[in-house]
Every structure is written in C-alpha cells, then in structure tokens.
Design an enzyme around this catalytic site. Structure first.
Site, PDB file in Angstrom:
ATOM      1  N   ASP A 215       0.866  -1.177   0.000  1.00  0.00           N
ATOM      2  CA  ASP A 215       0.000   0.000   0.000  1.00  0.00           C
ATOM      3  C   ASP A 215       0.907   1.232   0.000  1.00  0.00           C
ATOM      4  O   ASP A 215       2.098   1.138   0.336  1.00  0.00           O
ATOM      5  CB  ASP A 215      -0.887  -0.025   1.246  1.00  0.00           C
ATOM      6  CG  ASP A 215      -1.667   1.256   1.447  1.00  0.00           C
ATOM      7  OD1 ASP A 215      -2.398   1.653   0.522  1.00  0.00           O
ATOM      8  OD2 ASP A 215      -1.521   1.874   2.518  1.00  0.00           O
TER       9      ASP A 215
ATOM     10  N   ASP B 134      -0.277   5.197   0.702  1.00  0.00           N
ATOM     11  CA  ASP B 134      -0.618   6.235   1.678  1.00  0.00           C
ATOM     12  C   ASP B 134      -0.714   5.652   3.082  1.00  0.00           C
ATOM     13  O   ASP B 134      -1.544   4.784   3.344  1.00  0.00           O
ATOM     14  CB  ASP B 134      -1.946   6.906   1.313  1.00  0.00           C
ATOM     15  CG  ASP B 134      -1.854   7.671   0.006  1.00  0.00           C
ATOM     16  OD1 ASP B 134      -1.048   8.600  -0.067  1.00  0.00           O
ATOM     17  OD2 ASP B 134      -2.581   7.313  -0.940  1.00  0.00           O
TER      18      ASP B 134
ATOM     19  N   ASP C  49      -1.935  -0.374   6.261  1.00  0.00           N
ATOM     20  CA  ASP C  49      -2.071   0.401   7.501  1.00  0.00           C
ATOM     21  C   ASP C  49      -3.524   0.684   7.854  1.00  0.00           C
ATOM     22  O   ASP C  49      -3.778   1.353   8.856  1.00  0.00           O
ATOM     23  CB  ASP C  49      -1.326   1.730   7.380  1.00  0.00           C
ATOM     24  CG  ASP C  49      -2.051   2.725   6.491  1.00  0.00           C
ATOM     25  OD1 ASP C  49      -2.335   3.844   6.944  1.00  0.00           O
ATOM     26  OD2 ASP C  49      -2.371   2.384   5.341  1.00  0.00           O
TER      27      ASP C  49
END
Length: 228
Positions: A16, A18, A173
C-alpha cells in the site's frame, strides 16, 4: 551484488502507499480541510479519518455530499488531487523503515508491487524518488473498476506478477486495505498508522517497519500459514 531470494521469502511483497510507504495522510486531510473552508463547509478529523484507505471516487462522493457541491465526484477528486500533489512535490514523507525494507527486498530478489487507491498523477512524483523499477507492477485507483476494500486491486497486482496471492505478503495500515488484501488471499503485514486496524485471520501486526528485512516479512507468511 544481488543476493538470491531466500527460499522462505514470499513470492512478492505488495505495498500500500498512503500511510504505509509514505505518511501522506496528513496531506490528504489538510487538503480536505482547505476545501471545506473554500466551500463554506465543515469537516472534522473524525470524518477525515473515516476516508483513510478508501478508493478516491468513494471519497469524492462523501465530500460532495458533505458540502453540497455541484461538481461531480470525479471533479471533486481532481481538485483534491491538485492540493495533495502540490504538497508531495514539495516533500515526500517516507514512513520509517519503508525505503530500507524496499531496498533489502530488492537486494534479496523479492519482487515488489505498489497497490494504491491514489491516482497515477499522485504516485508519479513519489516514485521519482526511488530507484527505477523498484516496483515491478503498479496498480493505482484509476486503473481498477472496484477499489479497496474489494480484492480487485490485490488480485490485479498478483496476476500481473504471475503469482498466486496466497504466496504474497501485502503491507497495509488501514482496515479498508487489509480487508482488500485479505479477501484476495494475501497474508497481511499490518503496521497501524492514523487509524486502528481490526484483527483478522490473515493479518499479522508489527509496530513499525523499522529494522525489518526479507526474513521478517517471510515470518508473516509463515504465521498465517500456521493458522491453517
């Protein structure tokens, strides 16, 4: 000299962006607040955090409704991107340990893919700071029909690498991203950032990427496999 890929290593690591590779969530949130001020709307930190991990068109629809905007969700997204791209062109806020882990995976011969719901024009200025071909595959939000939490982004990345998602580790996240990777069949290394992430059968939590190398990522795959 390039090392051979450890036998216990995952077939690939799917990143991922961001909040995982770069801590750009504050850029998105600051831009959202600036847009709220521009249009005379209100926007809270709680509302901003609720969008973390979402595909951008979904976020565009939320912002359009929140502020009663006449623009289409796609037009709202483009304005949002204008603000965030301007910020990232000034400074790329790397997550602690992320560039080092990327480099060690490259040295170990473990392929990496980028799986982000951001659009290509936001990804490009970040990739310019990394060695060429750091990511063998890049999947962006404007390349898929169904964004996270749907598994399509991670399924697309694994298929593009010619790999079974179950042999790959995703790094995420957010709940939205972890759900997408888990549904695709990946083992998920979760490093929480701005939002808490729920437990899940294919999720392994670590407090940071700092100090992690290929062997540590391999243990994530092993932990998930041991659960059956």
């Amino acid at each position: 000299m390039t090392e051979s890929r450890p036998s216990a290593a995952p077939a690939a690591v799917l990143w991922d962006m961001d909040g995982t590779l770069v801590d750009t969530e504050p850029y998105w949130i600051a831009t959202e607040h600036a847009m709220a001020d521009k249009y005379g709307g209100t926007w809270s930190q709680e509302q901003a955090l609720s969008l973390v991990g979402n595909d951008l068109l979904s976020s565009g629809r939320v912002l359009k409704e929140a502020w009663g905007l006449p623009q289409s969700p796609a037009e709202v997204v483009e304005e949002l991107l204008d603000g965030v791209v301007a910020r990232v062109e000034e400074s790329v806020p790397w997550q602690p340990g992320a560039p080092e882990l990327l480099a060690s995976l490259r040295d170990a011969g473990v392929p990496c893919a980028l799986v982000t719901m951001s659009y290509e024009r936001f990804v490009a200025p970040i990739l310019r700071h990394l060695p060429a071909e750091t990511f063998r595959v890049i999947v962006t939000g404007d390349q898929v029909e169904r964004g996270k939490p749907h598994p399509e982004p991670y399924l697309t990345a694994a298929a593009s690498l010619g790999l079974d998602p179950q042999d790959c580790v995703a790094i995420e996240d957010s709940n939205t991203g972890a759900k997408s990777a888990e549904a695709a069949g990946c083992a998920v290394l979760v490093v929480e950032n701005h939002v808490p992430v729920l437990d899940g059968p294919r999720r392994v939590f670590r407090p940071t990427l700092q100090g992690l190398g290929p062997a540590d990522v391999a243990t994530v795959l092993a932990e998930v496999a041991a659960r059956g």
